[in-house]
Design a protein around this motif. Structure first.
Motif, PDB file in Angstrom:
ATOM      1  N   LYS A  63       4.698  -4.520  -1.129  1.00  0.00           N
ATOM      2  CA  LYS A  63       4.060  -3.562  -1.820  1.00  0.00           C
ATOM      3  C   LYS A  63       3.331  -2.493  -0.741  1.00  0.00           C
ATOM      4  O   LYS A  63       3.495  -1.338  -1.082  1.00  0.00           O
ATOM      5  CB  LYS A  63       2.918  -4.068  -2.719  1.00  0.00           C
ATOM      6  CG  LYS A  63       3.200  -4.986  -3.661  1.00  0.00           C
ATOM      7  CD  LYS A  63       2.072  -5.382  -4.625  1.00  0.00           C
ATOM      8  CE  LYS A  63       2.601  -6.126  -5.866  1.00  0.00           C
ATOM      9  NZ  LYS A  63       1.380  -6.599  -6.637  1.00  0.00           N
ATOM     10  N   GLY A  64       3.266  -3.004   0.432  1.00  0.00           N
ATOM     11  CA  GLY A  64       2.746  -2.223   1.479  1.00  0.00           C
ATOM     12  C   GLY A  64       2.140  -3.310   2.746  1.00  0.00           C
ATOM     13  O   GLY A  64       2.276  -4.404   2.423  1.00  0.00           O
ATOM     14  N   CYS A  66      -1.114  -3.574   5.738  1.00  0.00           N
ATOM     15  CA  CYS A  66      -2.343  -3.206   6.195  1.00  0.00           C
ATOM     16  C   CYS A  66      -2.188  -2.205   7.639  1.00  0.00           C
ATOM     17  O   CYS A  66      -1.376  -2.901   8.606  1.00  0.00           O
ATOM     18  CB  CYS A  66      -3.290  -4.530   6.391  1.00  0.00           C
ATOM     19  SG  CYS A  66      -4.838  -4.102   7.220  1.00  0.00           S
ATOM     20  N   ILE A  83      -9.761   5.302   3.144  1.00  0.00           N
ATOM     21  CA  ILE A  83      -8.448   4.660   3.107  1.00  0.00           C
ATOM     22  C   ILE A  83      -8.474   3.264   3.534  1.00  0.00           C
ATOM     23  O   ILE A  83      -7.741   2.275   3.412  1.00  0.00           O
ATOM     24  CB  ILE A  83      -7.425   5.433   4.255  1.00  0.00           C
ATOM     25  CG1 ILE A  83      -7.067   6.825   3.576  1.00  0.00           C
ATOM     26  CG2 ILE A  83      -6.059   4.711   4.200  1.00  0.00           C
ATOM     27  CD1 ILE A  83      -6.276   7.650   4.516  1.00  0.00           C
ATOM     28  N   LEU A  85     -10.436   1.002   2.395  1.00  0.00           N
ATOM     29  CA  LEU A  85     -10.543   0.435   1.468  1.00  0.00           C
ATOM     30  C   LEU A  85      -9.129  -0.150   0.924  1.00  0.00           C
ATOM     31  O   LEU A  85      -9.153  -1.512   0.572  1.00  0.00           O
ATOM     32  CB  LEU A  85     -11.162   0.866   0.178  1.00  0.00           C
ATOM     33  CG  LEU A  85     -12.852   1.385   0.326  1.00  0.00           C
ATOM     34  CD1 LEU A  85     -13.090   2.148  -1.034  1.00  0.00           C
ATOM     35  CD2 LEU A  85     -13.552   0.260   0.586  1.00  0.00           C
ATOM     36  N   ARG A  86      -8.265   0.687   0.879  1.00  0.00           N
ATOM     37  CA  ARG A  86      -6.950   0.239   0.600  1.00  0.00           C
ATOM     38  C   ARG A  86      -6.304  -0.733   1.676  1.00  0.00           C
ATOM     39  O   ARG A  86      -5.618  -1.683   1.381  1.00  0.00           O
ATOM     40  CB  ARG A  86      -6.025   1.524   0.695  1.00  0.00           C
ATOM     41  CG  ARG A  86      -4.610   1.246   0.462  1.00  0.00           C
ATOM     42  CD  ARG A  86      -3.623   2.343   0.600  1.00  0.00           C
ATOM     43  NE  ARG A  86      -3.577   2.606   2.106  1.00  0.00           N
ATOM     44  CZ  ARG A  86      -2.809   3.777   2.787  1.00  0.00           C
ATOM     45  NH1 ARG A  86      -2.086   4.600   1.858  1.00  0.00           N
ATOM     46  NH2 ARG A  86      -2.891   3.674   4.213  1.00  0.00           N
ATOM     47  N   GLU A  87      -6.505  -0.649   3.194  1.00  0.00           N
ATOM     48  CA  GLU A  87      -6.490  -1.580   4.172  1.00  0.00           C
ATOM     49  C   GLU A  87      -6.770  -2.900   3.839  1.00  0.00           C
ATOM     50  O   GLU A  87      -6.110  -3.931   4.392  1.00  0.00           O
ATOM     51  CB  GLU A  87      -6.674  -0.838   5.435  1.00  0.00           C
ATOM     52  CG  GLU A  87      -6.039   0.684   5.672  1.00  0.00           C
ATOM     53  CD  GLU A  87      -4.754   0.861   5.550  1.00  0.00           C
ATOM     54  OE1 GLU A  87      -3.913   0.043   5.466  1.00  0.00           O
ATOM     55  OE2 GLU A  87      -4.447   2.061   5.053  1.00  0.00           O
ATOM     56  N   PHE A  89      -7.675  -4.332   1.021  1.00  0.00           N
ATOM     57  CA  PHE A  89      -6.740  -4.894  -0.125  1.00  0.00           C
ATOM     58  C   PHE A  89      -5.448  -5.371   0.425  1.00  0.00           C
ATOM     59  O   PHE A  89      -4.847  -6.594   0.014  1.00  0.00           O
ATOM     60  CB  PHE A  89      -6.732  -4.015  -1.422  1.00  0.00           C
ATOM     61  CG  PHE A  89      -5.617  -4.187  -2.250  1.00  0.00           C
ATOM     62  CD1 PHE A  89      -5.903  -5.182  -3.249  1.00  0.00           C
ATOM     63  CD2 PHE A  89      -4.420  -3.686  -2.256  1.00  0.00           C
ATOM     64  CE1 PHE A  89      -5.138  -5.493  -4.126  1.00  0.00           C
ATOM     65  CE2 PHE A  89      -3.209  -4.181  -3.149  1.00  0.00           C
ATOM     66  CZ  PHE A  89      -3.681  -4.956  -4.148  1.00  0.00           C
ATOM     67  N   LEU A  90      -4.841  -4.407   1.184  1.00  0.00           N
ATOM     68  CA  LEU A  90      -3.192  -4.863   1.696  1.00  0.00           C
ATOM     69  C   LEU A  90      -3.569  -6.067   2.688  1.00  0.00           C
ATOM     70  O   LEU A  90      -2.602  -6.660   2.727  1.00  0.00           O
ATOM     71  CB  LEU A  90      -2.559  -3.451   2.406  1.00  0.00           C
ATOM     72  CG  LEU A  90      -2.208  -2.820   1.511  1.00  0.00           C
ATOM     73  CD1 LEU A  90      -1.837  -1.187   2.140  1.00  0.00           C
ATOM     74  CD2 LEU A  90      -1.164  -3.132   0.272  1.00  0.00           C
ATOM     75  N   TYR A  93      -3.477  -9.170   0.541  1.00  0.00           N
ATOM     76  CA  TYR A  93      -2.130  -9.158  -0.096  1.00  0.00           C
ATOM     77  C   TYR A  93      -1.108  -9.608   0.972  1.00  0.00           C
ATOM     78  O   TYR A  93      -0.273 -10.547   0.793  1.00  0.00           O
ATOM     79  CB  TYR A  93      -1.695  -7.908  -0.832  1.00  0.00           C
ATOM     80  CG  TYR A  93      -0.239  -7.830  -0.736  1.00  0.00           C
ATOM     81  CD1 TYR A  93       0.518  -8.225  -1.854  1.00  0.00           C
ATOM     82  CD2 TYR A  93       0.690  -6.804   0.059  1.00  0.00           C
ATOM     83  CE1 TYR A  93       1.878  -8.183  -2.060  1.00  0.00           C
ATOM     84  CE2 TYR A  93       1.925  -6.961   0.174  1.00  0.00           C
ATOM     85  CZ  TYR A  93       2.610  -7.581  -1.210  1.00  0.00           C
ATOM     86  OH  TYR A  93       4.053  -7.237  -1.224  1.00  0.00           O
ATOM     87  N   PHE A 249      -3.270  10.369  -9.102  1.00  0.00           N
ATOM     88  CA  PHE A 249      -3.836   9.912  -8.082  1.00  0.00           C
ATOM     89  C   PHE A 249      -3.618  10.550  -6.790  1.00  0.00           C
ATOM     90  O   PHE A 249      -4.603  10.809  -5.883  1.00  0.00           O
ATOM     91  CB  PHE A 249      -3.049   8.487  -7.734  1.00  0.00           C
ATOM     92  CG  PHE A 249      -3.260   7.919  -6.503  1.00  0.00           C
ATOM     93  CD1 PHE A 249      -4.733   7.302  -6.089  1.00  0.00           C
ATOM     94  CD2 PHE A 249      -2.373   7.762  -5.361  1.00  0.00           C
ATOM     95  CE1 PHE A 249      -4.976   6.802  -4.880  1.00  0.00           C
ATOM     96  CE2 PHE A 249      -2.518   6.936  -4.233  1.00  0.00           C
ATOM     97  CZ  PHE A 249      -3.826   6.461  -3.941  1.00  0.00           C
TER      98      PHE A 249
END
Length: 397
Positions: A63-64, A66, A83, A85-87, A89-90, A93, A249
């Motif tokens: 999915k991606g 970090c 951004i 916050l996304r890192e 989560f990743l 994952y 988004f």
């Protein structure tokens, strides 16, 4: 008597779902070393994964990943800090993703990160695979924030076994506190099937290759096309994935300044610029494109030479490259195989284009220089052995 050897298993992690210059550069090196290593690639799903699969390279999708961006363009500031916050989560994952990979797949002898932004992954990769890690450094680094730079230095010195810089300019921006061994390995290319011969053309065909992202200078490109739309014998060919209408988004990212979507900019100017330009969409087979142009422009904000500049040179095509005032470049030498343009300057780019249009003999001279210089530096047949040696040496450190 033939000597037999066991191929080493290399895990390659590609950072981008969109197939661009960095991914293509890596792909060419992999293709030319398939007889020596077993490569397994992991990349976000998209054009990158599709093209890896088309080239019969064992590929998994994620999915991606970090990432931590300390590049000169795109480092964290203002709204871009969200951004992180996304890192986070990743990162969670990625931990479970690589745990699953380690459970089901055999061990790897070496891991290659296709960009330094993937540094946070090294915590996970070292934990599960306990092998050597190489990272490419493809962009100039931001040295002005001491906290970010110190964090980057820590990750490199503790988790990376070797760095590969794509040119001397990139290497010059990395902190001298980094003690990891390094190599300079230029991006490389296949030579054109037919040896390019310079042909004087009445029309100046100008090319642009790149994704429509913030750093590529898209606004500069559109502004130049508009201003030259009434000039005779100047035409633009644009290669890159044409942006789709932004969803909710993407609209939020645009409003916060995190990421631009150029759909509306292109639509707004479509009637004005279509007379002297053609948008060709995405393609990674560019032989016909380069054979039809005689000048490449690279109006990027990052003050560095991108892959299209190197590739164009192999077709005898000089480039206009935008640089900050004090910067120089070891890929393009000013007035030798191209011209320097002031960064973020529409007027200076226009001036240089019109100068070359009025001076065809000078254009021919730098075109021939571009071909000779690129053949010397960027031919894959010369550089593939160095790539192989870097991998073998790192495995046996």
């Amino acid at each position: 008597m033939k000597k037999y050897f066991t191929k080493k298993n290399i895990l390659v992690i590609n950072h981008s779902s969109v197939f661009g210059g960095a991914t293509q550069s890596l792909l060419i090196y992999i293709q030319n070393n398939l007889n020596y290593f077993n490569f397994t690639c992991i990349t976000p799903k998209g054009s990158s994964s599709r093209i890896f699969n088309e080239n019969n390279i064992k590929t998994f999708t994620a999915k991606g990943f970090c990432q931590f961006n300390n590049n000169n363009f795109g480092f964290y500031q203002g709204w871009r800090w969200f951004i992180i916050l996304r890192e986070i989560f990743l990162f969670i994952y990625n931990f479970f993703y690589f745990a699953k990979l380690r459970f089901y797949k055999k061990k790897f002898d070496l891991i290659i990160l296709n960009d330094l932004t993937l540094l946070p992954l090294t915590f996970i990769l070292k934990f599960f695979f306990r092998c050597k890690v190489i990272s490419y450094v493809r962009s100039k680094q931001n040295k002005f924030n001491k906290l970010r730079s110190s964090f980057q230095e820590y990750l490199i010195n503790n988790n990376i076994d070797k760095l590969i810089y794509i040119d001397k300019d990139v290497k010059s921006t990395v902190s001298n506190k980094i003690i990891v061994k390094s190599e300079i390995l230029y991006n490389s290319f296949y030579l054109p099937k037919k040896k390019p011969k310079y042909k004087k053309k009445k029309q100046l065909n100008i090319g642009f290759v790149g994704n429509f992202t913030n750093s590529k200078g898209i606004e500069i490109l559109i502004a130049v096309i508009k201003k030259l739309r009434y000039q005779k014998n100047i035409f633009f060919y644009i290669v890159g994935p044409i942006p789709q209408k932004p969803n909710l988004f993407e609209t939020i990212l645009k409003l916060t300044g995190i990421r631009e979507n150029y759909y509306y900019l292109l639509k707004e100017n479509e009637k004005k610029i279509c007379k002297n330009s053609k948008f060709l969409g995405f393609s990674y087979k560019l032989d016909n494109f380069y054979n039809n142009i005689n000048l490449l422009i690279f109006p990027s904000y990052v003050s560095a030479a991108g892959r299209p500049i190197l590739e164009a040179g192999l077709y005898g095509i000089p480039s206009l490259i935008t640089l900050f005032k004090k910067d120089k470049n070891d890929i393009i030498k000013n007035n030798y195989n191209g011209l320097y343009v002031k960064n973020n300057s529409v007027n200076d780019l226009l001036k240089k284009i019109l100068y070359l249009k009025k001076n065809p003999n000078f254009l021919e001279k730098i075109s021939n220089n571009a071909l000779n210089y690129s053949k010397e530096k960027f031919d894959i047949n010369k550089n593939k052995k160095k790539f192989r040696k870097i991998l073998n040496d790192t495995i046996h450190i």
